[in-house]
Motif scaffolding. Structure first.
Motif, short mmCIF file in Angstrom:
data_model
loop_
_atom_site.label_atom_id
_atom_site.label_comp_id
_atom_site.label_asym_id
_atom_site.label_seq_id
_atom_site.Cartn_x
_atom_site.Cartn_y
_atom_site.Cartn_z
N GLU A 101 0.85 -1.19 0.00
CA GLU A 101 0.00 0.00 0.00
C GLU A 101 0.90 1.25 0.00
OE1 GLU A 101 -3.38 0.21 0.21
OE2 GLU A 101 -3.94 -1.86 0.65
N ASN A 102 0.35 2.37 -0.46
CA ASN A 102 1.08 3.64 -0.38
C ASN A 102 0.91 4.21 1.02
OD1 ASN A 102 1.76 3.32 -3.06
ND2 ASN A 102 0.13 4.66 -3.81
N SER A 103 1.57 3.58 1.98
CA SER A 103 1.41 3.98 3.38
C SER A 103 2.78 4.06 4.05
CB SER A 103 0.52 2.99 4.13
OG SER A 103 0.51 3.25 5.52
N THR A 104 2.96 5.08 4.88
CA THR A 104 4.20 5.18 5.67
C THR A 104 3.93 4.91 7.15
OG1 THR A 104 3.84 7.58 5.85
CG2 THR A 104 5.29 6.81 4.07
N ASP A 105 2.74 4.37 7.44
CA ASP A 105 2.41 4.01 8.82
C ASP A 105 3.38 2.93 9.30
OD1 ASP A 105 0.26 3.84 11.09
OD2 ASP A 105 0.59 1.77 10.46
N THR A 106 3.99 3.14 10.46
CA THR A 106 5.04 2.23 10.92
C THR A 106 4.50 0.83 11.24
OG1 THR A 106 4.82 3.12 13.17
CG2 THR A 106 6.56 4.04 11.78
N PHE A 107 3.24 0.75 11.70
CA PHE A 107 2.66 -0.58 11.95
C PHE A 107 2.53 -1.35 10.63
CE2 PHE A 107 1.12 1.42 15.90
CZ PHE A 107 1.51 0.44 16.80
N ASN A 125 14.64 -14.09 -2.58
CA ASN A 125 15.10 -12.72 -2.43
C ASN A 125 13.87 -11.83 -2.54
OD1 ASN A 125 17.91 -13.45 -2.50
ND2 ASN A 125 17.68 -13.76 -4.71
N VAL A 126 13.61 -11.02 -1.52
CA VAL A 126 12.38 -10.22 -1.48
C VAL A 126 12.72 -8.74 -1.45
CG1 VAL A 126 10.16 -9.88 -0.33
CG2 VAL A 126 11.34 -12.06 -0.09
N ARG A 127 12.14 -7.97 -2.38
CA ARG A 127 12.32 -6.52 -2.36
C ARG A 127 10.96 -5.85 -2.53
NH1 ARG A 127 17.70 -5.82 -6.05
NH2 ARG A 127 17.13 -3.60 -6.04
N LEU A 128 10.88 -4.60 -2.06
CA LEU A 128 9.62 -3.86 -2.04
C LEU A 128 9.60 -2.83 -3.17
CD1 LEU A 128 9.36 -3.12 1.81
CD2 LEU A 128 8.35 -5.02 0.55
N GLY A 129 8.60 -2.96 -4.05
CA GLY A 129 8.43 -2.01 -5.13
C GLY A 129 7.20 -1.17 -4.92
N SER A 130 7.36 0.13 -4.83
CA SER A 130 6.24 1.02 -4.48
C SER A 130 5.54 1.59 -5.71
CB SER A 130 6.75 2.18 -3.62
OG SER A 130 5.70 3.09 -3.34
N LEU A 131 4.21 1.64 -5.63
CA LEU A 131 3.39 2.27 -6.67
C LEU A 131 3.33 3.78 -6.50
CD1 LEU A 131 0.40 -0.26 -6.65
CD2 LEU A 131 1.86 0.19 -8.65
N LEU A 154 9.14 1.15 -8.99
CA LEU A 154 8.91 0.07 -9.94
C LEU A 154 9.43 0.44 -11.32
CD1 LEU A 154 5.27 -0.82 -8.84
CD2 LEU A 154 7.26 -2.32 -8.59
N VAL A 155 9.89 -0.58 -12.05
CA VAL A 155 10.36 -0.38 -13.42
C VAL A 155 9.56 -1.31 -14.32
CG1 VAL A 155 12.31 -0.55 -15.01
CG2 VAL A 155 12.68 0.24 -12.65
N ARG A 156 8.86 -0.75 -15.29
CA ARG A 156 8.03 -1.55 -16.19
C ARG A 156 8.67 -1.60 -17.58
NH1 ARG A 156 2.67 -4.01 -17.16
NH2 ARG A 156 3.15 -4.90 -19.20
N SER A 157 8.84 -2.81 -18.11
CA SER A 157 9.26 -2.99 -19.49
C SER A 157 8.02 -3.41 -20.29
CB SER A 157 10.37 -4.03 -19.60
OG SER A 157 9.89 -5.30 -19.19
N LYS A 158 8.21 -3.81 -21.52
CA LYS A 158 7.05 -4.14 -22.35
C LYS A 158 6.24 -5.29 -21.76
CE LYS A 158 5.64 -5.16 -27.08
NZ LYS A 158 6.10 -5.42 -28.48
N ARG A 159 6.91 -6.32 -21.25
CA ARG A 159 6.19 -7.50 -20.79
C ARG A 159 6.42 -7.84 -19.33
NH1 ARG A 159 4.12 -10.49 -24.89
NH2 ARG A 159 4.26 -12.47 -23.79
N ARG A 160 7.32 -7.12 -18.65
CA ARG A 160 7.66 -7.50 -17.28
C ARG A 160 7.66 -6.29 -16.35
NH1 ARG A 160 9.38 -12.75 -17.13
NH2 ARG A 160 10.42 -12.59 -15.12
#
Length: 430
Positions: A101-107, A125-131, A154-160
């Protein structure tokens, strides 16, 4: 230790608990066969209400936050379930992109950290991509416990879809899409997106879920030879309501009156001396917003401007035009005299833990999700799923939690039915 509960242990719930415990092999076999035919949601959480005479789910979340409220003892269960879920979807997966979510709430951010831990221990391997448009570079946010999370654009290519120098096999949403479906999540032909887009509140409806749950509860009731009403909240739905303009309220009045009548008849049948009530809420997600309790249809004729305004908007500023009118289920559980309800957490088809949502300022017939609520972990010495045969109902903590787990899994199965029925790709083959 388990928090001390004050729970009604007499009447139908006692019988229901006994029947469930005695039927454990039958129940587990039934679930096993169901999962051979249906795919469970990747993860889910279910709010359960125990009225003492009735035990039923009142909400099912397919993008559960709150993983940080689970105790460390529950981590091995969650990791094993995550392994099972990933193996079914993408066995060779090594990278997982988690979109929050687009949230900065610490909980909420602590919840993301816990999810990262679970999937890291499951071998990813887990990483967080923000909208969020505000996240334009790698952003570190410190948390109260001295830990931190890193949000990346986030980085969007044609198919990924991925991050800079990070190409994931699987994308996990922890964002319920209340604000709509972002274009960059569409047309991903070479990656697994979980849950599917039609599970988000842009398209999902609670009335579809509880219609599916009613079907599941009837079949389960037949399996155990019991009235499915004991585990099923009845409901009605209105599709064109405008609280700000007073339009569609006649539909709301007539359906509320009809449902209250049905609940009264059930209460009379079971000799229940409580005042029936219904809960009216947005049909496409609430996050605790746009919810009101009604005990008499006349209350709808006297809504204050403040209540109308509150009911007119749901999460992400969306206007409420569709509502579900749900049979209210009392909660007869307390923690330190405050009203409480259990929340069951699942991943794949497994119960992995849960907690009690507690609200000291709300009543037994009110929604407990909202400002002022707190969370008490279901801490226990033995597995939440393993009942103890031969023990009296309610005498054993695992027995009580096993029953909650059964109700949670019934709701999860209903979500599976619901997602199959609303899958836009499946409609092409009907």
């Amino acid at each position: 230790m388990v928090p001390h509960l004050v729970t009604a242990l007499t009447g139908p719930i006692n019988e229901l608990e006994q029947r469930i415990l005695e039927s454990t092999p039958v129940i587990e076999r039934w679930f096993r066969l169901e999962w051979m035919e249906h795919t469970p949601p990747f993860y889910s959480s279910v709010d359960v209400r125990n009225a003492g005479f009735k035990l039923a789910p009142v909400d099912t979340n397919l993008y559960p936050g709150g993983w940080n409220h689970l105790t460390p003892e529950m981590m091995p269960l969650a990791v094993q379930a995550a392994m099972a879920a990933i193996e079914k979807i993408c066995p060779e997966a090594k990278n997982l992109l988690l979109i929050p979510e687009n949230s900065t709430d610490t909980f909420y951010l602590s919840n993301l950290l816990q999810l990262q831990r679970i999937f890291y221990q499951a071998g990813l391997n887990v990483r967080l991509g923000s909208l969020s448009k505000d996240v334009t570079s790698s952003t570190t946010i410190d948390l109260p416990g001295g830990e931190s999370v890193i949000l990346e654009p986030l980085v969007r290519s044609k198919r990924r879809l991925g991050l800079k120098h990070f190409d994931p096999c699987t994308i996990l949403l922890n964002n319920d899409l209340s604000a709509g479906v972002p274009g960059m999540l569409e047309d991903l032909h070479e990656q697994y997106l979980l849950p599917p887009l039609h599970a988000g509140w842009a398209t999902r409806r609670k009335s579809n879920h509880f219609k599916a749950y009613e079907e599941v509860s009837k079949r389960f009731g037949k399996l155990l030879g019991m009235d499915h009403w004991l585990i099923n909240p009845m409901f009605n739905q209105c599709g064109e309501v405008d609280f700000s303009q007073d339009s569609g309220l006649e539909c709301l009045r007539s359906n509320t009156d009809a449902l209250l009548g049905k609940v009264r008849r059930k209460y009379k049948e079971y000799g229940i001396n409580e005042k029936p009530f219904v809960v009216i809420k947005a049909d496409n997600g609430t996050d605790g917003m746009g919810v009101m309790t009604v005990r008499d249809v006349k209350e709808l004729d006297a809504l204050t401007p403040m209540v109308r305004e509150r009911m007119a908007q749901a999460k992400a500023g969306k206007v409420v035009s569709e509502v579900i009118i749900q049979e209210g289920v009392l909660t007869n559980e307390r923690i330190n005299r405050a009203v409480a309800e259990p929340v069951v957490y699942m991943m794949d088809r497994y119960v992995v833990g849960g907690f009690y949502r507690v609200h000291a300022e709300r009543g037994v017939d009110e929604n407990l999700s909202g400002p002022g609520s707190s969370f008490v972990p279901l801490a226990f010495e033995q597995s939440s799923q393993m009942p103890q045969p031969g023990m009296k109902p309610g005498a054993s903590v695992p027995n009580r939690f096993y029953m909650y787990g059964v109700i949670g899994r019934l709701a999860m199965l209903a979500a599976s039915y619901e997602l199959e029925a609303t899958d836009p790709d499946a409609e092409q083959y009907d």
